[in-house]
Design an enzyme around this catalytic site. Structure first.
Site, PDB file in Angstrom:
ATOM      1  N   CYS A 216       0.850  -1.187   0.000  1.00  0.00           N
ATOM      2  CA  CYS A 216       0.000   0.000   0.000  1.00  0.00           C
ATOM      3  C   CYS A 216       0.887   1.238   0.000  1.00  0.00           C
ATOM      4  O   CYS A 216       1.876   1.290   0.748  1.00  0.00           O
ATOM      5  CB  CYS A 216      -0.890  -0.019   1.248  1.00  0.00           C
ATOM      6  SG  CYS A 216      -1.947   1.435   1.396  1.00  0.00           S
ATOM      7  N   LEU A 217       0.524   2.209  -0.811  1.00  0.00           N
ATOM      8  CA  LEU A 217       1.315   3.444  -0.878  1.00  0.00           C
ATOM      9  C   LEU A 217       1.294   4.194   0.455  1.00  0.00           C
ATOM     10  O   LEU A 217       2.192   4.986   0.728  1.00  0.00           O
ATOM     11  CB  LEU A 217       0.768   4.348  -1.994  1.00  0.00           C
ATOM     12  CG  LEU A 217       0.918   3.787  -3.418  1.00  0.00           C
ATOM     13  CD1 LEU A 217       0.065   4.583  -4.386  1.00  0.00           C
ATOM     14  CD2 LEU A 217       2.368   3.794  -3.847  1.00  0.00           C
TER      15      LEU A 217
ATOM     16  N   HIS B 247     -10.040   1.575   1.141  1.00  0.00           N
ATOM     17  CA  HIS B 247      -9.551   2.922   1.496  1.00  0.00           C
ATOM     18  C   HIS B 247     -10.719   3.893   1.689  1.00  0.00           C
ATOM     19  O   HIS B 247     -10.686   4.742   2.582  1.00  0.00           O
ATOM     20  CB  HIS B 247      -8.642   3.477   0.389  1.00  0.00           C
ATOM     21  CG  HIS B 247      -7.202   3.079   0.531  1.00  0.00           C
ATOM     22  ND1 HIS B 247      -6.466   3.337   1.649  1.00  0.00           N
ATOM     23  CD2 HIS B 247      -6.360   2.459  -0.337  1.00  0.00           C
ATOM     24  CE1 HIS B 247      -5.235   2.881   1.485  1.00  0.00           C
ATOM     25  NE2 HIS B 247      -5.139   2.342   0.295  1.00  0.00           N
TER      26      HIS B 247
HETATM   27  O1  K2U Z   1      -3.921   2.005  -2.957  1.00  0.00           O
HETATM   28  C1  K2U Z   1      -2.714   1.833  -2.865  1.00  0.00           C
HETATM   29  O2  K2U Z   1      -2.111   1.947  -1.825  1.00  0.00           O
HETATM   30  C2  K2U Z   1      -1.966   1.491  -4.092  1.00  0.00           C
HETATM   31  C3  K2U Z   1      -1.672   0.031  -4.227  1.00  0.00           C
HETATM   32  C4  K2U Z   1      -2.799  -0.564  -5.051  1.00  0.00           C
HETATM   33  C5  K2U Z   1      -2.833  -2.023  -5.147  1.00  0.00           C
HETATM   34  C6  K2U Z   1      -3.191  -2.774  -4.076  1.00  0.00           C
HETATM   35  C7  K2U Z   1      -3.284  -4.135  -4.213  1.00  0.00           C
HETATM   36  C8  K2U Z   1      -2.981  -4.725  -5.407  1.00  0.00           C
HETATM   37  C9  K2U Z   1      -2.628  -3.964  -6.469  1.00  0.00           C
HETATM   38  C10 K2U Z   1      -2.556  -2.605  -6.341  1.00  0.00           C
HETATM   39  C11 K2U Z   1      -0.290   0.030  -4.814  1.00  0.00           C
HETATM   40  O3  K2U Z   1      -0.265   0.381  -6.129  1.00  0.00           O
HETATM   41  S1  K2U Z   1       0.522  -1.463  -4.525  1.00  0.00           S
HETATM   42  C12 K2U Z   1       2.024  -1.348  -5.372  1.00  0.00           C
HETATM   43  C13 K2U Z   1       2.964  -0.300  -4.898  1.00  0.00           C
HETATM   44  C14 K2U Z   1       3.253  -0.131  -3.565  1.00  0.00           C
HETATM   45  C15 K2U Z   1       4.162   0.827  -3.164  1.00  0.00           C
HETATM   46  C16 K2U Z   1       4.781   1.604  -4.104  1.00  0.00           C
HETATM   47  C17 K2U Z   1       4.503   1.424  -5.458  1.00  0.00           C
HETATM   48  C18 K2U Z   1       3.597   0.458  -5.841  1.00  0.00           C
HETATM   49 ZN    ZN Z   2      -3.447   1.354  -0.302  1.00  0.00          ZN
END
Ligand code: K2U
Ligand code: ZN
Length: 169
Positions: A92-93, A138
């Site tokens: 999760c970002l 979220h």
């Molecule tokens: O919502 C978020 O935090 C973005 C997630 C979305 C996601 C969750 C579960 C499965 C696929 C996507 C992020 O894009 S996860 C990948 C990530 C995490 C940290 C930095 C860059 C990319």
């Molecule tokens: Zn997230």
């Protein structure tokens, strides 16, 4: 367009239930553009408005990994059907530096509104289905770490604190 700062756990704004969008105004259109710009900047697959401190029921998704773009706008999204269970490795970002396995529905059907105000339905499994569920969580003030055992959640919290110290956040 603008790149927004992503907020991290334990920011209380991540725990609010977001408000539905009742009208797709110019302000919402700008917000959608800004969220895509932010998403591509951080190379994420999805971003929900609460992650930039805006408690509106809006998420943007692009699971195309930086190749051809496939932007998807989710306004007031809801899961209307789900089937089975699957274990996903999730990140999760807003909880950077932490990845763990979570169990979610294996297949979901989503209903949402696009940026033109049209209601659409879409089915998703694999990463797309995972992303739909993660983004809607979220909007309801939930984070994927809530799905972990108390021990793993504690470990995630200390990994996150280490990440924040290293990245000065
Ligand atoms: O919502 C978020 O935090 C973005 C997630 C979305 C996601 C969750 C579960 C499965 C696929 C996507 C992020 O894009 S996860 C990948 C990530 C995490 C940290 C930095 C860059 C990319
Ligand atoms: Zn997230």
């Amino acid at each position: 367009m603008a790149i927004h700062k992503i907020i991290y756990l334990p920011d209380p704004r991540l725990r609010l239930v977001s408000e539905p969008i009742t009208e797709i105004t110019d302000e919402i259109q700008t917000l959608i553009d800004d969220m895509f710009e932010t998403l591509y900047h951080v190379r994420g697959a999805g971003l929900a408005a609460p992650q930039i401190g805006i408690n509106k029921r809006l998420s943007v998704i692009d699971i195309n990994n930086g190749q051809t773009r496939n932007p998807l706008v989710l306004i007031n999204p809801e899961i209307i059907e789900s089937k089975g269970t699957a274990v996903y490795e999730e990140g999760c970002l807003s909880v950077p530096g932490v990845w763990d396995k979570v169990t979610r529905a294996a297949w979901v059907k989503l209903r949402a509104t696009n940026r033109h105000g049209e209601v659409y339905e879409m089915e998703g499994d694999g990463v797309l289905g995972e992303c739909f569920q993660h983004e809607i969580d979220h909007l309801n003030g939930k984070l994927y770490v809530d799905l972990l055992s108390p021990l793993k959640r504690k470990l995630a919290r200390s990994k996150l604190e280490k990440y924040k110290r290293l990245h000065d956040r």
